[in-house]
Design a protein around this motif. Sequence first.
Motif, PDB file in Angstrom:
ATOM      1  N   ALA A 182       0.834  -1.215   0.000  1.00 42.97           N
ATOM      2  CA  ALA A 182       0.000   0.000   0.000  1.00 42.97           C
ATOM      3  C   ALA A 182       0.860   1.252   0.000  1.00 42.97           C
ATOM      4  CB  ALA A 182      -0.931  -0.006   1.213  1.00 42.97           C
ATOM      5  N   GLN A 183       1.913   1.257   0.836  1.00 45.47           N
ATOM      6  CA  GLN A 183       2.772   2.436   0.909  1.00 45.47           C
ATOM      7  C   GLN A 183       3.499   2.676  -0.414  1.00 45.47           C
ATOM      8  OE1 GLN A 183       4.413   5.132   3.865  1.00 45.47           O
ATOM      9  NE2 GLN A 183       3.162   5.282   2.076  1.00 45.47           N
ATOM     10  N   ALA A 184       4.017   1.578  -1.003  1.00 43.60           N
ATOM     11  CA  ALA A 184       4.725   1.716  -2.277  1.00 43.60           C
ATOM     12  C   ALA A 184       3.770   2.189  -3.377  1.00 43.60           C
ATOM     13  CB  ALA A 184       5.367   0.387  -2.669  1.00 43.60           C
ATOM     14  N   ALA A 185       2.561   1.637  -3.392  1.00 52.02           N
ATOM     15  CA  ALA A 185       1.589   2.023  -4.434  1.00 52.02           C
ATOM     16  C   ALA A 185       1.206   3.493  -4.299  1.00 52.02           C
ATOM     17  CB  ALA A 185       0.349   1.143  -4.334  1.00 52.02           C
ATOM     18  N   MET A 186       0.936   3.921  -3.067  1.00 50.64           N
ATOM     19  CA  MET A 186       0.551   5.326  -2.868  1.00 50.64           C
ATOM     20  C   MET A 186       1.695   6.261  -3.242  1.00 50.64           C
ATOM     21  SD  MET A 186      -1.863   5.463   0.544  1.00 50.64           S
ATOM     22  CE  MET A 186      -0.721   4.679   1.650  1.00 50.64           C
ATOM     23  N   ALA A 187       2.912   5.860  -2.865  1.00 50.37           N
ATOM     24  CA  ALA A 187       4.077   6.697  -3.183  1.00 50.37           C
ATOM     25  C   ALA A 187       4.282   6.782  -4.693  1.00 50.37           C
ATOM     26  CB  ALA A 187       5.332   6.141  -2.506  1.00 50.37           C
TER      27      ALA A 187
END
Lengths: 288, 101
Positions: A182-187
Amino acid sequence: MSFLSEIDGALADQGVRPRARRQIVDEFRDHIACEPEAVARLGDPTALAQTFAAELAGDEARRCTRNTFGALSLAAVALVAGQLLIHAAGGYPDYNKGTSTPLALAAIAMITIAPQVAFAAGSLAALRAWRRRRARQLPDAEVALIHRRGAVGRTAGIVTCLGMLVYVANDTQRLAGWWLIAQAAMAMVALGALVAARTESRACATTVGAVSGPAGGLAVDLPPLAWLAARPWTAWAIITTAAFLATAAFTGHAEGSLVEGLERGGLESIALGAGLASAIALTHRHRS
Amino acid sequence: MDPYGHLDGMLLAILAGEPAHGYAIAQALKQRSDGVFDLPEGTIYPALHRLERGGLLRSEWSTASGRRRRTYRLTAAGQRAVGGARAEWSTFSAAVQAVLS
């Protein structure tokens, strides 16, 4: 040289994009075709091109700022959501137990410092663009100032997104898989939006404006700053106290520990206070 | 007389009658003012583009005698703006008249 080729060249010199240029030239071509003698009444091609460019530059600066602010908002959501959800994913891992300690420190620095710069520069760009939203034309210096603030905000936003990705890459073994994804996708989404905003901004009509820097004209955008600028040590006290309270509240909540929050708030305010005090002292010495 | 302060309102008023292209708008401006507003005709184009970006006009491209032609028409917001401009001018001109006389 014909009027049409003159105005086409003058528009190109002013940095008007090819599509807009073609449309303007086509309109003048139709005008002249309606009455060939009308070419003498159209006016000076260079002055007309400057008027077109000045109006386009202001509009483009405002549009670029809106898009930059939107992209920075995505980065802010990615960062805040990641930090708020990290507890559910295993909590903050020790920085020296990841893949690489230097990488962890770099990522922490990137996601701590860059967002503050991005927030300040992006907000100031948006504020100036909003304040001048009804202006038909913006002076070159003002367009340059808005673009420069936007550029600083975008660059800091890109660094923030890269910091989030480095953080994820460095801690793949210690945080829950769903949080990492989730963090990588949002970033990545925020990074894409920021890069798109940067590309758009670079294609804007060129302006040559004298501007002191991204912080130029702050007292115009934020009138209370004029009052604070005359009282630097009052400003110092307000800013360091605000930094202490905000950091203590945010990290206290994120860590689930009031003591931890107070410790980090204290460190943040000491670091910020020392930096500000140095800047105030240097400015005072420079003036005297 | 300097028409530039009221150019936007006058362009909108001309287009309130019917859609028109740039040359026709320039001619209407000159004829309706009995030649008083004989400004460089090219200066109406930046104003038309600005009004379109502001949502008061919309334009369509067509082909006339083998060349591209851009025709402008008022939007709903433009219709409202014409009414506003007329009311504003009426108040302003009445006030000036009262002072001058």
